[in-house]
Design an enzyme around this catalytic site. Structure first.
Site, PDB file in Angstrom:
ATOM      1  CB  VAL A  48      -1.014  -0.062   1.173  1.00  0.00           C
ATOM      2  CG1 VAL A  48      -0.325   0.100   2.508  1.00  0.00           C
ATOM      3  CG2 VAL A  48      -2.124   0.941   1.026  1.00  0.00           C
ATOM      4  CB  ALA A  53       1.845   8.286  12.659  1.00  0.00           C
ATOM      5  CE  LYS A  81       1.622   9.914  16.887  1.00  0.00           C
ATOM      6  NZ  LYS A  81       0.726   8.977  16.207  1.00  0.00           N
ATOM      7  N   PRO A  99      -1.620  14.148  23.737  1.00  0.00           N
ATOM      8  CG  PRO A  99      -1.204  14.870  25.937  1.00  0.00           C
ATOM      9  CD  PRO A  99      -2.293  14.798  24.873  1.00  0.00           C
ATOM     10  CG  LEU A 337      -4.302  -2.249   4.963  1.00  0.00           C
ATOM     11  CD1 LEU A 337      -3.618  -1.669   3.729  1.00  0.00           C
ATOM     12  CD2 LEU A 337      -5.040  -1.160   5.731  1.00  0.00           C
ATOM     13  CB  ILE A 350       1.188  -0.219  12.500  1.00  0.00           C
ATOM     14  CG1 ILE A 350       1.455   0.069  11.009  1.00  0.00           C
ATOM     15  CG2 ILE A 350       2.328  -1.007  13.127  1.00  0.00           C
ATOM     16  CD1 ILE A 350       2.644   0.955  10.713  1.00  0.00           C
TER      17      ILE A 350
HETATM   18  P1  FAD Z   1      -0.283  -4.039   2.025  1.00  0.00           P
HETATM   19  O1  FAD Z   1       0.800  -3.103   2.348  1.00  0.00           O
HETATM   20  O2  FAD Z   1      -1.206  -3.668   0.913  1.00  0.00           O
HETATM   21  O3  FAD Z   1       0.386  -5.428   1.678  1.00  0.00           O
HETATM   22  C1  FAD Z   1      -0.310  -6.446   0.987  1.00  0.00           C
HETATM   23  C2  FAD Z   1       0.652  -7.538   0.567  1.00  0.00           C
HETATM   24  O4  FAD Z   1      -0.069  -8.585  -0.031  1.00  0.00           O
HETATM   25  C3  FAD Z   1       1.686  -7.077  -0.451  1.00  0.00           C
HETATM   26  O5  FAD Z   1       2.939  -7.682  -0.152  1.00  0.00           O
HETATM   27  C4  FAD Z   1       1.146  -7.644  -1.750  1.00  0.00           C
HETATM   28  O6  FAD Z   1       2.158  -7.887  -2.696  1.00  0.00           O
HETATM   29  C5  FAD Z   1       0.544  -8.947  -1.236  1.00  0.00           C
HETATM   30  N1  FAD Z   1      -0.457  -9.519  -2.133  1.00  0.00           N
HETATM   31  C6  FAD Z   1      -1.696  -9.032  -2.423  1.00  0.00           C
HETATM   32  N2  FAD Z   1      -2.309  -9.831  -3.312  1.00  0.00           N
HETATM   33  C7  FAD Z   1      -1.450 -10.860  -3.567  1.00  0.00           C
HETATM   34  C8  FAD Z   1      -1.476 -12.012  -4.410  1.00  0.00           C
HETATM   35  N3  FAD Z   1      -2.523 -12.281  -5.192  1.00  0.00           N
HETATM   36  N4  FAD Z   1      -0.399 -12.815  -4.418  1.00  0.00           N
HETATM   37  C9  FAD Z   1       0.687 -12.565  -3.653  1.00  0.00           C
HETATM   38  N5  FAD Z   1       0.779 -11.494  -2.851  1.00  0.00           N
HETATM   39  C10 FAD Z   1      -0.266 -10.656  -2.821  1.00  0.00           C
HETATM   40  N6  FAD Z   1      -1.023   2.706   9.707  1.00  0.00           N
HETATM   41  C11 FAD Z   1      -0.484   3.242  10.803  1.00  0.00           C
HETATM   42  O7  FAD Z   1      -0.270   2.521  11.782  1.00  0.00           O
HETATM   43  N7  FAD Z   1      -0.160   4.557  10.845  1.00  0.00           N
HETATM   44  C12 FAD Z   1      -0.425   5.402   9.837  1.00  0.00           C
HETATM   45  O8  FAD Z   1      -0.091   6.584   9.911  1.00  0.00           O
HETATM   46  C13 FAD Z   1      -1.074   4.884   8.698  1.00  0.00           C
HETATM   47  N8  FAD Z   1      -1.432   5.684   7.671  1.00  0.00           N
HETATM   48  C14 FAD Z   1      -2.148   5.152   6.631  1.00  0.00           C
HETATM   49  C15 FAD Z   1      -2.673   5.983   5.649  1.00  0.00           C
HETATM   50  C16 FAD Z   1      -3.485   5.470   4.638  1.00  0.00           C
HETATM   51  C17 FAD Z   1      -4.091   6.392   3.629  1.00  0.00           C
HETATM   52  C18 FAD Z   1      -3.694   4.077   4.545  1.00  0.00           C
HETATM   53  C19 FAD Z   1      -4.520   3.486   3.432  1.00  0.00           C
HETATM   54  C20 FAD Z   1      -3.158   3.240   5.499  1.00  0.00           C
HETATM   55  C21 FAD Z   1      -2.406   3.758   6.554  1.00  0.00           C
HETATM   56  N9  FAD Z   1      -1.927   2.960   7.561  1.00  0.00           N
HETATM   57  C22 FAD Z   1      -1.339   3.497   8.660  1.00  0.00           C
HETATM   58  C23 FAD Z   1      -2.111   1.540   7.467  1.00  0.00           C
HETATM   59  C24 FAD Z   1      -0.851   0.842   7.091  1.00  0.00           C
HETATM   60  O9  FAD Z   1      -0.272   1.369   5.939  1.00  0.00           O
HETATM   61  C25 FAD Z   1      -1.191  -0.610   6.886  1.00  0.00           C
HETATM   62  O10 FAD Z   1      -2.024  -1.070   7.905  1.00  0.00           O
HETATM   63  C26 FAD Z   1      -0.013  -1.451   6.961  1.00  0.00           C
HETATM   64  O11 FAD Z   1       0.955  -0.986   6.090  1.00  0.00           O
HETATM   65  C27 FAD Z   1      -0.375  -2.874   6.679  1.00  0.00           C
HETATM   66  O12 FAD Z   1      -0.712  -3.040   5.344  1.00  0.00           O
HETATM   67  P2  FAD Z   1      -0.893  -4.508   4.847  1.00  0.00           P
HETATM   68  O13 FAD Z   1       0.394  -5.227   5.048  1.00  0.00           O
HETATM   69  O14 FAD Z   1      -2.112  -5.068   5.451  1.00  0.00           O
HETATM   70  O15 FAD Z   1      -1.225  -4.350   3.289  1.00  0.00           O
END
Ligand code: FAD
Length: 502
Positions: A48, A53, A81, A99, A337, A350
């Site tokens: 993503v 933070a 932070k 805070p 997610l 996170i």
């Molecule tokens: P992703 O990073 O999307 O990873 C998904 C993984 O699955 C990838 O490796 C992808 O390659 C793999 N995958 C998907 N489909 C397949 C497939 N068919 N075959 C093989 N692999 C596949 N969190 C915080 O704690 N603080 C923040 O400030 C914060 N800000 C954010 C702001 C926004 C706008 C968003 C949307 C999210 C934010 N988050 C924040 C959330 C945070 O970015 C995510 O919770 C965290 O990075 C976890 O993401 P993830 O690993 O679930 O998903």
């Protein structure tokens, strides 16, 4: 024990969630004989690419992994932070800090804030921030780690977290996990295989044809929710009525402007904008409600609000506030997610990964997959989402802003039941209630209620046992101790340099 020990764990996805899970399982279970932990990720799909933070609980996660904090800070280009600064949220031109840590000192067996409320009722106004070491150090750009060996000092209660590059964190954790036996496979999952009778997932097929079999599957596939959502069809609980923001546009920029150890959230006409200074850049993003503003205008507002030069093209994201009804179904547990998302207003995503992993380790199944563990996991997980939702809704619901259609919608919202009760309690008696060890503490609820302008209708009667002069004297003393302590702290930049970072 019912069932056999799990021998094959498959993690689908290598974003922050996948590698956090891999690192934790590798640390706790990696040395178990006959256990295989395999992570599949697809570089072509990518991650993503946002998420910077965090909240203080991450320190416990890093400690559990045995990470050295200075190394972690260097590797992830992290800054510290001390809280979140909210700008223009209550009304335009107003700012306050949520805070970490706590306010003042509890006295006569009751919470400090009742004495502050009483002093305010008596006409002795002073900002709540002045009683928080984290808020005052944050404003002054100062940082030092808590000094637990000095129990009388406000530094003993300093709460902190990090702002970091989540992609770097994932890469750092990958090294940690691989060193503890986790095996990584590059590939795209094209099919999920299920047992015809039970519906349990038996394996995933990769684009090269390989089939990876397992007994327990962790769905860390991001918003796609490949296993839990797409394959097992677990429905989504949609909270967009309460949290209408459903889009974000993110864009890092070069370092410029101040470098306070705070995440900043600035309210916008149809959402809000984050500003997160890291060691090497500033992370920025505009979270907005597409029903009230279009993409071009949202992007224009983001660009207008950057302190430095843009470092990338806009990264556009879509989401719906809410979570999968069940985060664990059959032999699939969703982390990150794929399980749900609440906008990053209080940096909780996170943390939700972390708490999901901790819950899974506590309730770790056997091949019997008994309903007791699964049911408990799902109840606790859903409650955690609900508690966070209510806290986020408070920020919108309690705003005085009525200068756009979006803010008028938020002000008119019927608060969810739990939030309504908390508001009523504070408005009638100044009491702040925290339910069942919920994530956000009394300090958090108090800071946002006061910051957003919710009026306390009274204070605890015990606060009147101190007379006016004594109350004023004690409050002034606390402010003075905090001020002089902050004066002696190093700046965040000095602290980072002294501990091996830029
Ligand atoms: P992703 O990073 O999307 O990873 C998904 C993984 O699955 C990838 O490796 C992808 O390659 C793999 N995958 C998907 N489909 C397949 C497939 N068919 N075959 C093989 N692999 C596949 N969190 C915080 O704690 N603080 C923040 O400030 C914060 N800000 C954010 C702001 C926004 C706008 C968003 C949307 C999210 C934010 N988050 C924040 C959330 C945070 O970015 C995510 O919770 C965290 O990075 C976890 O993401 P993830 O690993 O679930 O998903």
């Amino acid at each position: 024990m019912n069932g056999e020990p799990i021998r094959n764990i498959v993690i689908v996805g290598g974003g922050t969630a996948g590698w956090m899970a891999a690192a934790a399982l590798g640390t706790v279970m990696g040395a178990m004989p006959d256990l295989s932990i395999r992570l599949i990720e697809s570089e072509a799909i990518g991650t993503v690419g946002v998420g910077e933070a965090t909240i203080p609980q991450i320190i416990a996660f890093n400690t559990m992994l045995g990470l050295d904090e200075n190394e972690f800070v260097r590797e992830t280009h992290a800054t510290y932070k001390l809280g979140v600064e909210f700008v223009d949220w209550a009304r335009k031109g107003h700012r306050y800090i949520h805070p970490f840590g706590s306010y003042g000192l509890d006295m006569l067996g009751i919470d400090f804030h009742h004495f502050w409320l009483r002093a305010r009722d008596l006409g002795h106004g002073s900002e709540l921030d002045a009683y928080s070491i984290a808020a005052m150090a944050g404003k002054a750009g100062k940082f030092i780690r808590p000094q637990n060996e000095r129990p009388g000092s406000p530094l003993a209660k300093l709460g902190y977290a990090f702002q970091f590059d989540a992609s770097r964190y994932a890469r750092y954790l990958r090294r940690h996990a691989e060193a503890r036996g986790v095996e990584r496979t590059e590939g795209r999952v094209v099919e999920v295989l299920q047992d015809a009778e039970s519906g349990f997932v038996t394996g995933v097929q990769l684009d090269g044809g390989e089939i990876v079999e397992g007994e327990l599957f962790l769905d860390c596939s991001g918003f796609r929710s490949l296993l839990l959502g797409q394959t097992l069809g677990v429905p989504f609980t949609d909270w967009s009525k309460w949290l209408p923001c459903d889009r974000a546009v993110a864009m890092p920029c070069t370092l410029a402007g101040d470098r306070q150890p705070l995440t900043r959230s600035t309210a916008q006409p149809a959402g809000w904008q984050w500003r997160i200074p890291l060691q090497h850049r500033i992370g920025n993003g505009h979270v907005y409600a597409s029903a009230f503003i279009d993409e071009d205008e949202a992007t224009r507002l983001l660009l207008e609000g950057l302190d430095g030069e843009a470092l990338a093209e806009p990264n556009r994201l879509r989401f719906t506030a809410g979570h999968r009804e069940r985060l664990w179904e059959k032999n699939v547990v969703a982390l990150g997610l794929s399980g749900g998302f609440l906008e990053p207003l209080e940096s909780t995503a996170i943390h939700l990964v972390q708490s999901g992993i901790a819950r899974l380790l506590t309730l770790f199944p056997t091949t019997a997959f008994t309903p007791h563990e699964i049911g408990r996991y799902n109840r606790e997980g859903a409650q955690e989402y609900l508690d966070i939702r209510d806290f986020l809704v408070l920020h919108y619901r309690a705003s005085e802003r009525d200068d756009s259609e979006f803010w008028r919608y938020c002000r008119a919202l019927d608060p969810p039941e739990g939030l309504a009760e908390k508001l009523a309690m504070f408005e009638s008696s100044g009491r702040v209630i925290r339910e069942h060890e919920e994530l956000f503490t009394e300090t958090s609820w108090l800071s946002v209620m006061v910051g957003q302008g919710v009026q306390a209708g009274g204070h605890h009667p015990v606060a009147q046992m101190l007379d006016e002069a004594e109350t004023v004297k004690r409050l002034a003393h606390i402010r003075g101790v905090i001020e002089s302590t902050v004066g002696q702290m190093p700046s965040q930049d000095e602290f980072l340099a002294a501990n091996g970072s830029a």
